[in-house]
Design an enzyme around this catalytic site. Structure first.
Site, PDB file in Angstrom:
ATOM      1  N   TYR A  18       0.778  -0.991   0.320  1.00 24.21           N
ATOM      2  CA  TYR A  18       0.079  -0.201   0.433  1.00 24.21           C
ATOM      3  C   TYR A  18       0.745   0.939  -0.135  1.00 24.21           C
ATOM      4  CZ  TYR A  18      -3.127   3.693   1.423  1.00 24.21           C
ATOM      5  OH  TYR A  18      -3.809   4.454   1.517  1.00 24.21           O
ATOM      6  N   GLU A  40     -11.432   5.068   4.060  1.00 24.83           N
ATOM      7  CA  GLU A  40     -11.209   5.982   5.069  1.00 24.83           C
ATOM      8  C   GLU A  40     -12.285   5.449   5.810  1.00 24.83           C
ATOM      9  OE1 GLU A  40      -8.182   7.229   5.570  1.00 24.83           O
ATOM     10  OE2 GLU A  40      -7.189   7.018   3.599  1.00 24.83           O
ATOM     11  N   TRP A  48      -5.344   1.304  10.332  1.00 20.87           N
ATOM     12  CA  TRP A  48      -5.718   1.358   9.039  1.00 20.87           C
ATOM     13  C   TRP A  48      -4.962   0.160   8.368  1.00 20.87           C
ATOM     14  CZ3 TRP A  48      -7.849   3.215   4.890  1.00 20.87           C
ATOM     15  CH2 TRP A  48      -7.032   3.868   3.650  1.00 20.87           C
TER      16      TRP A  48
END
Length: 184
Positions: A18, A40, A48
């Site tokens: 990522y 998000e 995350w």
């Protein structure tokens, strides 16, 4: 030796990929921007890493973020997702995905594309912050507060200024890679 931002969890290949392949790279594809915004929103109150680990399941649950298909999901379809252990089973976040798909389509219609709408907030130019240590990066700014209010006015849910700032970083509107990161 490769140098990455200090927040990257090196023991998780999804995290490394990522960072290296997505985070902070200017993104202009409407559907990918929508997916990132949804991710998000799922993160609110969670890590995350949790969201990245569930990303593929979210894609499958929400028709790979095809907004046209998401807006057609019924309450029963959304309620069924509450039984899916591979995603975050928060009813408000799941229902917000459909609300956000509706708002996304309305923005596309009104502004020509979601990309044009989002990038207009930064005059279509990346903001390159000079971050020495990732802990110095803000969690929200005047820009994210302005965009948050605008998104909410458009009908988006779970788009507070902290969520929006993370989105701006992730989608490459703001470059918060550390100065010595090889991906700066």
């Amino acid at each position: 030796m490769t140098k990455r931002c200090g927040w990257v969890k090196m023991n998780n290949p999804l995290y490394v990929a990522y960072h290296d392949e997505e985070w902070g790279k200017p993104l202009h594809d409407d559907q990918k921007l929508f997916e990132l915004l949804c991710m998000e929103t799922y993160q609110a109150g969670l890590s995350w890493e949790t969201i990245l680990n569930k990303r593929q399941a979210f894609r499958e649950a929400f028709h790979f973020y095809d907004a046209q298909k998401i807006v057609q999901m019924t309450d029963a379809d959304l309620d069924a997702l509450l039984d899916n252990p591979n995603i975050v089973r928060n009813k408000m976040k799941i229902y917000a995905t459909r609300d956000n798909a509706q708002a996304f389509l309305a923005v596309q219609k009104q502004f020509g594309s979601f990309n044009d709408y989002i990038w207009s907030f930064v005059d279509f130019k990346m903001i390159d912050n000079q971050i020495t240590n990732y802990k110095e990066a803000p969690t929200k700014t005047e820009l994210s507060e302005t965009m948050s209010k605008a998104l909410k006015k458009q009908g988006f849910k779970f788009v507070g200024p902290v969520c929006v700032y993370s989105f701006l970083e992730a989608a490459g509107l703001i470059n918060d890679h550390e100065n010595d990161c090889d991906w700066k």
